[in-house]
Enzyme design. Structure first.
Site, short mmCIF file in Angstrom:
data_model
loop_
_atom_site.label_atom_id
_atom_site.label_comp_id
_atom_site.label_asym_id
_atom_site.label_seq_id
_atom_site.Cartn_x
_atom_site.Cartn_y
_atom_site.Cartn_z
N ASP A 30 16.24 -3.74 -0.23
CA ASP A 30 14.87 -4.29 -0.21
C ASP A 30 15.22 -5.69 0.03
O ASP A 30 16.18 -6.42 -0.17
CB ASP A 30 14.27 -4.21 -1.65
N LYS A 35 14.72 -8.86 -7.07
CA LYS A 35 14.32 -7.38 -7.45
C LYS A 35 15.54 -6.55 -7.32
O LYS A 35 15.86 -5.66 -8.12
CB LYS A 35 13.16 -6.78 -6.50
N PHE A 147 2.32 11.02 -3.01
CA PHE A 147 1.11 11.34 -3.62
C PHE A 147 1.15 10.79 -5.04
O PHE A 147 0.32 11.09 -5.96
CB PHE A 147 0.35 12.67 -3.54
N ARG A 149 1.15 9.04 -8.62
CA ARG A 149 0.37 8.16 -9.29
C ARG A 149 1.04 7.29 -10.37
O ARG A 149 1.95 7.52 -10.94
CB ARG A 149 -0.71 9.09 -10.51
N ASN A 210 -6.68 10.38 -0.94
CA ASN A 210 -7.10 9.19 -1.56
C ASN A 210 -8.60 8.99 -1.30
O ASN A 210 -9.55 8.49 -2.34
CB ASN A 210 -6.51 7.93 -1.01
N ALA A 254 -16.89 7.98 -15.16
CA ALA A 254 -17.62 6.66 -15.12
C ALA A 254 -17.06 5.38 -15.61
O ALA A 254 -16.82 5.44 -16.92
CB ALA A 254 -19.07 7.04 -15.04
N GLY A 259 -9.21 0.80 -9.10
CA GLY A 259 -8.67 -0.41 -8.49
C GLY A 259 -7.35 0.07 -7.93
O GLY A 259 -7.02 1.02 -7.92
N CYS A 262 -3.77 1.03 -4.19
CA CYS A 262 -3.71 2.08 -3.33
C CYS A 262 -5.24 2.52 -3.00
O CYS A 262 -5.58 2.33 -1.77
CB CYS A 262 -3.24 3.68 -3.85
N ARG A 332 -2.79 -5.22 -9.46
CA ARG A 332 -3.29 -5.44 -8.01
C ARG A 332 -4.79 -4.80 -7.93
O ARG A 332 -4.96 -3.60 -8.27
CB ARG A 332 -2.49 -4.65 -6.97
C1 UDX Z 1 -3.98 6.97 -6.39
C2 UDX Z 1 -3.79 8.38 -6.16
O1 UDX Z 1 -4.03 9.22 -7.29
C3 UDX Z 1 -2.35 8.93 -5.75
O2 UDX Z 1 -2.16 9.99 -5.36
C4 UDX Z 1 -1.84 7.74 -4.55
O3 UDX Z 1 -0.48 8.42 -4.36
C5 UDX Z 1 -2.09 6.46 -4.86
O4 UDX Z 1 -3.21 6.27 -5.32
P1 UDX Z 1 -2.99 5.41 -8.61
O5 UDX Z 1 -3.31 4.11 -7.91
O6 UDX Z 1 -1.75 5.40 -9.19
O7 UDX Z 1 -3.12 6.80 -7.63
O8 UDX Z 1 -4.24 5.69 -9.68
P2 UDX Z 1 -5.17 6.85 -10.05
O9 UDX Z 1 -4.60 7.52 -11.17
O10 UDX Z 1 -5.67 7.45 -8.75
O11 UDX Z 1 -6.36 5.90 -10.36
C6 UDX Z 1 -7.12 4.74 -9.50
C7 UDX Z 1 -8.13 4.14 -10.23
O12 UDX Z 1 -9.21 4.92 -10.64
C8 UDX Z 1 -7.91 3.35 -11.76
O13 UDX Z 1 -8.33 2.30 -11.39
C9 UDX Z 1 -8.49 4.17 -12.68
O14 UDX Z 1 -8.68 3.48 -13.52
C10 UDX Z 1 -9.67 4.75 -11.63
N1 UDX Z 1 -10.47 6.14 -12.26
C11 UDX Z 1 -9.53 7.09 -12.12
C12 UDX Z 1 -11.78 5.92 -12.72
O15 UDX Z 1 -12.36 5.08 -12.79
N2 UDX Z 1 -12.24 7.07 -13.07
C13 UDX Z 1 -11.82 8.29 -13.20
O16 UDX Z 1 -12.17 9.18 -13.44
C14 UDX Z 1 -10.04 8.50 -12.65
#
Ligand code: UDX
Length: 436
Positions: A30, A35, A147, A149, A210, A254, A259, A262, A332
């Site tokens: 990196d 880091k 993928f 999370r 996504n 809901a 946010g 991703c 973020r």
């Molecule tokens: C996401 C994808 O799930 C993952 O597969 C991809 O590789 C990267 O983007 P991540 O950003 O880690 O992963 O978070 P995720 O668990 O998907 O949640 C995203 C956002 O949605 C969070 O802010 C969460 O609070 C919100 N969310 C999730 C809701 O508001 N309601 C839900 O029912 C589920």
């Protein structure tokens, strides 16, 4: 196998450590020297459950190292590209500067037969362009989207629910796919679906996944908006439709919406790319998905204003959570932090607490007030907002206990994580999102 991982952010650092944990010899590279120093000392530069353990173990075993010198990638058989593709400063497309720089920087160290595996989320068409750039070296590019999370990143990397490899036609592509199978040997041994396809499909799988998840969340949030004007309860609605296995209950939470690093930028980049391809209308619904999502933050603010009698000016408001979701210190595009900032902008005296994300939140918004201890944060509050559903706030905070600390009895549940009846029984005015 000898592996290099270019980019050591949320994706790359976890990938490097996870690859070492399954027996490979890995170097993470990196440009961020700070880091790299942390990682080299075996310190996780961000909060991710399980990362610390595999970092310590990998470094102790001698199989895992980190450097800012790309030359260290030389001699590796597989080079993963895990750098960021943020939203452009102007516009909604993805910024590919770091991906291009990683490929250009790596090029002098590639040998014929090496595999370059792109993991970053990129606009469809990028892999074909990058493949041309590395073609003179004799290395083969595969597109291997990630993928994971946040909060589950280690588990998702070691034991993914599927693997996808976009390969070029011909023998070199087939060979690269079998090398990738060897890299992911524990998952392959478990018969994890391994989808071998072309570059465009592999790139699209990631953004489509996504986009689907974001759409699912915004769908239920749209239903919350309807529930709000009809007196219906969106959480019961979600339970009821979720029993249909074709729909499923997951990602029907809901609240203040999605946010993170991703979903928001990926749906915007996807829409921008579709426009470029002359197919903007095919994903024009993503603009709506984005708009619904952003409206929910405003809704939480309005709910708070209304609950406090029409103004939050000088009101003491405790915001439980800053991270974009629990089990992460990532702020973020965090809806939680956004709600806090908006309330502060309306003149409220806002106190933010979070078990992991305070340092990152403070860096972004140094003018806000942060308190580490949950109960200290709650003391004397006029209103309490649940915006990140950490267990500390959702399960482990009883309304009775909260009431011993606060001055007011106004509970705004931005994640529909609390038991409304229990909070009301304890004397609170409870307000959920899309709930009566
Ligand atoms: C996401 C994808 O799930 C993952 O597969 C991809 O590789 C990267 O983007 P991540 O950003 O880690 O992963 O978070 P995720 O668990 O998907 O949640 C995203 C956002 O949605 C969070 O802010 C969460 O609070 C919100 N969310 C999730 C809701 O508001 N309601 C839900 O029912 C589920």
């Amino acid at each position: 196998m000898r592996i290099s991982v270019i980019g050591c952010g949320y994706l790359g650092a976890v990938h490097a450590a996870a690859m070492a944990s399954i027996g490979h010899e890995v170097v993470g590279v990196d440009v961020d020297v700070k880091k790299i120093d942390m990682l080299s000392r075996g310190e996780a530069p961000f909060f991710e459950p399980g990362l610390q353990e595999i970092l310590t173990e990998g470094i102790a075993s001698g199989r895992l190292s980190f450097t800012s010198d790309l030359a260290a990638a030389s001699g590796a058989q597989v080079h993963f590209i895990g750098v960021g593709t943020p939203q452009q400063k102007e516009g909604s497309a993805a910024d590919l500067t770091y991906v291009d720089a990683a490929i250009d920087g790596l090029r002098p160290f590639l040998r014929a037969g090496d595999v370059v595996a792109g993991k970053s989320t990129v606009p469809v068409g990028t892999a074909a362009r990058l493949a041309e750039r590395i073609a003179p070296t004799g290395a083969t590019l595969v597109w291997n989207p990630e993928f994971l999370r946040e909060g589950w990143a280690v588990q998702d990397t070691v034991d993914p629910d599927r693997l996808v490899a976009g390969i070029p036609a011909g023998a070199a592509g087939e060979r690269a796919a079998s090398i990738l199978r060897a890299v992911y040997h524990p998952a392959v041994a478990k018969d994890t679906p391994f989808i071998v396809t072309d570059y465009a499909t592999a790139e699209l799988v990631k953004v489509a996944a996504n986009a689907f998840l974001a759409t699912k969340i915004s769908f239920i949030n749209a239903m919350a908006e309807i529930a709000e004007v009809t007196g219906a309860d969106v959480t019961q609605l979600a339970d009821a439709i979720g029993h249909d296995v074709r729909i499923g209950r997951r990602f029907l939470g809901a609240g203040i919406g999605f946010g993170g690093g991703c979903l928001p930028k990926d749906i915007r980049a996807f829409a921008a790319r579709a426009e470029e391809l002359g197919r903007g209308e095919s994903v024009s619904f993503l603009r709506e998905v984005d708009a619904i999502n952003l409206r929910r933050r405003e809704r939480a603010v309005q709910l708070t204003v209304d609950a406090l009698g029409g103004s939050v000016f000088t009101k003491r408001i405790t915001v439980l959570g800053a991270a974009f979701k629990p089990h992460s210190d990532d702020v973020r595009d965090s809806p939680a932090l956004d709600v806090a900032v908006r309330l502060h902008g309306l003149g409220a005296s806002v106190t933010i607490t979070d078990p992991a994300a305070i340092p990152n939140a403070r860096r972004l918004h140094p003018h806000l007030n942060y308190v580490t201890d949950r109960d200290d944060a709650l003391r004397d509050a006029d209103a309490v907002l649940l915006v990140t559903e950490w267990d500390e706030y959702r399960r482990e905070l009883s309304p009775e206990h909260a009431a011993t600390l606060t001055t007011g009895r106004v509970a705004i549940d931005g994640r529909n994580g609390w038991d409304a009846a229990a909070w009301r029984a304890a004397g609170w005015a409870y307000y959920g999102m899309g709930r009566p």
